[in-house]
Every structure is written in structure tokens, then in C-alpha cells.
Design an enzyme around this catalytic site. Structure first.
Site, PDB file in Angstrom:
ATOM      1  N   LYS A  98       5.151  10.285  52.043  1.00  0.00           N
ATOM      2  CA  LYS A  98       5.454  11.066  51.035  1.00  0.00           C
ATOM      3  C   LYS A  98       4.354  11.258  50.317  1.00  0.00           C
ATOM      4  O   LYS A  98       4.187  12.305  49.467  1.00  0.00           O
ATOM      5  CB  LYS A  98       6.733  10.272  50.241  1.00  0.00           C
ATOM      6  CG  LYS A  98       7.818  10.363  50.948  1.00  0.00           C
ATOM      7  CD  LYS A  98       9.284  10.246  50.242  1.00  0.00           C
ATOM      8  CE  LYS A  98      10.392  10.257  51.118  1.00  0.00           C
ATOM      9  NZ  LYS A  98      10.598   9.467  52.335  1.00  0.00           N
TER      10      LYS A  98
HETATM   11  C1  LIG Z   1      11.507   9.559  53.107  1.00  0.00           C
HETATM   12  C2  LIG Z   1      11.249   8.861  54.340  1.00  0.00           C
HETATM   13  C3  LIG Z   1      11.515   9.278  55.666  1.00  0.00           C
HETATM   14  C4  LIG Z   1      12.556  10.579  55.732  1.00  0.00           C
HETATM   15  O1  LIG Z   1      11.891  11.693  55.417  1.00  0.00           O
HETATM   16  P1  LIG Z   1      12.603  13.145  55.137  1.00  0.00           P
HETATM   17  O2  LIG Z   1      11.719  13.971  54.875  1.00  0.00           O
HETATM   18  O3  LIG Z   1      13.495  12.694  54.205  1.00  0.00           O
HETATM   19  O4  LIG Z   1      13.346  13.219  56.419  1.00  0.00           O
HETATM   20  C5  LIG Z   1      11.075   8.777  56.538  1.00  0.00           C
HETATM   21  N1  LIG Z   1      10.419   7.333  56.530  1.00  0.00           N
HETATM   22  C6  LIG Z   1      10.189   7.219  55.371  1.00  0.00           C
HETATM   23  C7  LIG Z   1       9.208   5.753  55.211  1.00  0.00           C
HETATM   24  C8  LIG Z   1      10.257   7.696  54.215  1.00  0.00           C
HETATM   25  O5  LIG Z   1      10.250   7.254  53.067  1.00  0.00           O
END
Ligand SMILES: *Cc1c(COP(=O)(O)O)cnc(C)c1O
Length: 465
Positions: A122
Site C-alpha cells: 500500500k
Molecule cells: C490491502 C492488502 C491486500 C489487498 O489489496 P486490495 O487492493 O485491497 O485488493 C493484500 N495484501 C495486503 C498485505 C494488503 O494490505
């Protein structure tokens, strides 16, 4: 457009407009879509047209640095809104860390998106979005309160990306029982312009409060904005690592295609990949791997969409989402319409969805088994989210008897050291902390508790901002 701005925009210098997936709000510029977050009709902003890169342009990425690819991809969307020099500065500053591509077996790779400041993928989206917001706010003397709900990793990525900015305040809501101590500490030890609220509920409850606040005209004075994956400013940065990894791992054969496996929760990461494909990236298949929250795999199978309420608590906690907020975007990319509540007024092309995607739900048991197997068989260290993606890829390779030369890239979305309890339980050792996570234990935490109802939350907002 001024002469200065149009300079150096390449062949296509028309400004791209952004339109709500609900189609009941006017199209806006990127700047407006970014600062607003959600459209006034409750929909999500999408580019009115998706710019395309030629195969030659994509080929050139093989020799480029990550930030150069990020620049080339994002300027296609931001033409006429940010001068090239400013955009280049923003991406260089946002992407100052490594993106390891780890070979596992055959032509299968893991892309580690966990080297940013919060050790989560993220960071890619949050760091660029934060810098873009700051850029536009500085230009207009604006102020914002970023309101965001997190299931673990978004909150810390957003809080860290905005930490210390003078024209943006950040308020993060998280479900107290669904995040690890380490995830919590990454948010609650910051301070300054970052405030954190714990809810005695689930991620979906946090998300609901955020949505209610956005729809509440009495709170207009707060200049609320969203940093959840509904913000278009997060989606565009999630297209870039797809280009990067393909460019670095391709064999050079003409017509080569790539398979990506994407561990999915709110489907922002996957939508980024789908946009990359629409921009011209030759993707053979997206493996869409969910945990036991399997509303999407069921939808792909049956064509009927039913959200899961409440969402199930799985060990890949950042993917515990029973109604992914980006699904309306996905539906729109396939010619359909879905509103924010998940009701479909116009069916997408399900055959094309099935052709482009292999959707699979991985149980907690299989997630744990895969953490163990991957380590024993290949020395591959995965945390639960990456394990869901990798397990999904293995299912796909077996199910569709895929050629062993096929290039496949599975995304690892968090650093294993963010889930030390699980790793210790399964592999009997403690993963080594990346530098970004060191020293957290000693820092002082500060956060508030609230019940799940909207009234208390609204009072809190009015009293504190
Ligand atoms: C948010 C997240 C996901 C999922 O990503 P999306 O874009 O919400 O589908 C997968 N793995 C981790 C570690 C995350 O923080």
C-alpha cells in the site's frame, strides 16, 4: 492549456477526464477526482478513456528505473494537470526503495512489494497519492481532512505517507480486534497531524462510518477526502509495478504474455492490473486469489453477485472484505454497471471476465500449508496474503495445465515480519525485521476508542476538527 503545461506531453495531450461509475455526476479533472475521493453520486471515479502505450514504449521499459516507468505511465493520465518536471520529482521522491523480483521455480516469480516505509504494497499507492494531494493543495492553498478506514495496512501506509504534511490532517479508523499489534503500532506511534481511532467492530463497520461521514452535508466544512482504495489517486500508482515486473522479466520473444497472481481484498490492486492491461500490457491471465471471503470467485462462476455480511475473519486479515469497494470499477471495465451497494443494473461481459481472470478462494488451512510448503520446497518465505496469491497461482497452473515456460508473477503484498506470530507458529523462526519496522516496540502509542454507531463518530469529528 498553457504553452508551458503542454510542453513535452508527447503525442496525446488531451486532458483525461474522470467520471463516476454511477454516471450521475459530472466528469471532473484528475485534481478534482483526487481531492474529492468519492463522486457526489456515491460512485467511484474512473478515467473516461484509458490511454494506451505502444508495444515499443513498453519494450523500452526493460532498461528503465522504476521511477521512470512510474513517470511514463502516470503522465498519460495526468497530461495537462502537472508539468512533467513536477511529476518526475514526485515519483522519484515516492519510489526510493527496491522492488525485488525473486525467482522461485520454472518461470515463476514473486514480486516483493514490501520494501516501502510500512513494509506493505500500500506504500506504492499512498506515497504517490499523498505527494499529489500535497502538490495540488499547495498550489491552491487548500486544506483537507483525510478520513480512512483500514483493515490493517492501509492505515499505516496512509498515515506514514501524509505524516508531517502541513495542509492535510489524517484520521484513521481501524477494527481493534482485526489488526496485529505491529500493524497498530505503525499508526499509533506517529502523532502530529495523524490521529487514530479504534472501533469495537469489523473493517466493514469502519468503512460504513467513513461513507456516512462523506454523505453528511453537515460535515462539508471539514473538507473530507478519502484515501481508501476508492480514490483514483491510489489506483493509478497500482498500475506501474505490473509494467515494471513484466519489463524486467520478459524473455524478449515477440507476443510474450504474462500471468499475474493478485491476492485480493478490496480489489484496488487487481483494478490497477486490469487498467495496465487496458493500457496495452500483454497479460494472459490474472489469477484473482481471495481468502475465504469468496464473493468474487462465486460471482465469476455464477454471474450472481452476493456480498458476504459480515465478512469472515481470515488470517490474511487485510483481505477480510465481504464487499470489495472496487468491484464497480471492475464491472465497468467489462461494460457493466454496479452501484456502491453491489446491485448490478447492467451485466458485465462475464465471458470476457472468465477469459481474463481465474478467480479462486484459498482457505486459511491451505494458506498455512502453503507458507510451510513454499518454504520447505523452495526456500520461499511468504506471509499469509502472499501465500494466498501463491497458492492461487499453483491452483491455476494445475487446473489449466499451463506450459512450464509461461512467465508468472505472484505479488507478495506485505513483509513476512509484519506477521511474526503466524510465521513462528508455522516455520518455527522469527522473520528478520526490515529496517522500516525496527524500533517500533519502544515508541509510545496514542489512540482513541469509539463505539460502532455513527452518532458518536460524528460528535468526535465535530469536537476535534
Ligand atoms: C490491502 C492488502 C491486500 C489487498 O489489496 P486490495 O487492493 O485491497 O485488493 C493484500 N495484501 C495486503 C498485505 C494488503 O494490505
Amino acid at each position: 492549456m498553457t504553452a508551458e503545461l503542454s510542453k513535452g506531453l508527447g503525442m496525446d495531450n488531451r486532458k483525461i477526464l474522470f467520471r463516476s461509475t454511477n454516471r450521475r455526476a459530472p466528469a471532473v479533472s484528475f485534481e478534482q477526482a483526487l481531492l474529492k475521493g468519492i463522486a457526489p453520486d456515491g460512485g467511484l471515479y474512473m478515467p473516461e478513456e484509458i490511454p494506451r502505450l505502444t508495444p515499443e514504449e513498453i519494450l523500452k521499459f526493460s532498461d528503465a528505473q522504476y521511477y521512470e516507468i512510474a513517470f511514463e505511465v502516470s503522465r498519460r493520465f495526468l497530461a495537462g494537470e502537472i508539468p512533467d518536471e513536477d511529476l518526475k520529482r514526485i515519483v522519484m521522491d515516492a519510489y526510493n526503495y527496491e522492488i525485488p523480483l525473486e525467482h522461485v521455480y520454472n518461470n515463476n516469480y514473486i514480486m516483493r512489494l514490501d520494501q516501502g516505509p510500512t513494509a506493505s504494497f500500500k506504500d506504492f499507492a499512498a506515497r504517490m497519492m499523498g505527494r499529489l494531494m500535497q502538490y495540488f493543495l499547495n498550489r491552491n492553498n487548500g486544506k483537507l481532512l483525510i478520513l480512512t478506514a483500514t483493515s490493517g495496512d492501509t492505515g499505516s501506509a496512509i498515515a506514514n505517507a501524509f505524516y508531517g504534511l502541513n495542509n492535510v490532517k489524517v484520521l484513521v479508523l481501524f477494527p481493534e480486534k482485526e489488526v496485529t499489534a505491529r500493524q497498530r503500532k505503525q499508526m499509533t506511534t506517529l502523532g502530529k497531524n495523524v490521529s487514530i481511532v479504534a472501533l469495537d467492530g469489523k473493517f466493514d463497520d469502519c468503512q460504513t462510518l467513513v461513507k456516512q461521514a462523506f454523505g453528511d452535508s453537515e460535515l462539508d466544512y471539514l473538507n473530507l477526502s478519502s484515501a481508501n482504495s476508492i480514490n483514483i489517486g491510489r489506483l493509478i500508482p497500482q498500475t506501474m509495478y505490473y509494467f515494471y515486473s513484466f519489463a524486467k522479466l520478459r524473455s524478449g520473444d515477440p507476443g510474450e504474455q504474462v500471468v499475474f497472481s493478485v491476492p485480493s481484498g478490496n480489489f484496488g490492486d487487481l483494478c490497477g492490473g486490469l487498467i495496465a492491461k487496458n493500457m496495452g500490457l500483454p497479460v494472459k491471465k490474472f489469477v484473482v486469489a481471495t481468502n475465504e471471503n469468496d464473493e468474487f470467485p462465486k460471482f465469476v462462476k455464477s454471474g450472481v453477485y452476493e456480498k458476504i455480511e459480515p465478512s469472515l475473519n481470515c488470517i490474511s486479515s487485510a483481505m477480510n472484505v465481504g464487499h470489495p469497494s472496487n468491484i464497480p470499477r471492475l464491472v465497468q471495465l467489462y461494460g457493466g454497471n454496479m452501484d456502491e451497494n453491489g446491485s448490478i443494473s447492467n451485466a458485465p461481459d462475464m465471458d470476457l471476465i472468465r477469459k481474463d481472470m481465474y478467480a479462486v478462494s484459498i482457505s486459511d488451512t491451505d494458506t498455512e500449508v502453503m507458507i510451510s510448503d513454499a518454504y520447505k520446497e523452495h526456500g520461499l518465505l511468504l506471509e499469509p496474503h502472499g501465500s494466498v496469491g501463491w497458492a492461487g497461482l499453483q491452483r491455476y497452473l494445475e487446473d489449466e495445465e499451463v506450459n512450464k515456460n509461461q512467465l508468472c508473477i505472484s505479488l507478495e503484498t506485505a513483509h513476512p515480519a509484519k506477521f511474526p506470530e503466524k510465521i513462528r507458529e508455522i516455520l518455527s523462526f522469527d522473520p528478520k525485521l526490515p529496517p522500516s519496522l525496527q524500533g517500533l516496540e519502544e515508541k509510545k502509542e496514542s489512540y482513541e476508542h469509539l463505539p460502532t454507531g455513527y452518532r458518536a463518530f460524528k460528535e468526535f469529528l465535530k469536537n476535534n476538527y
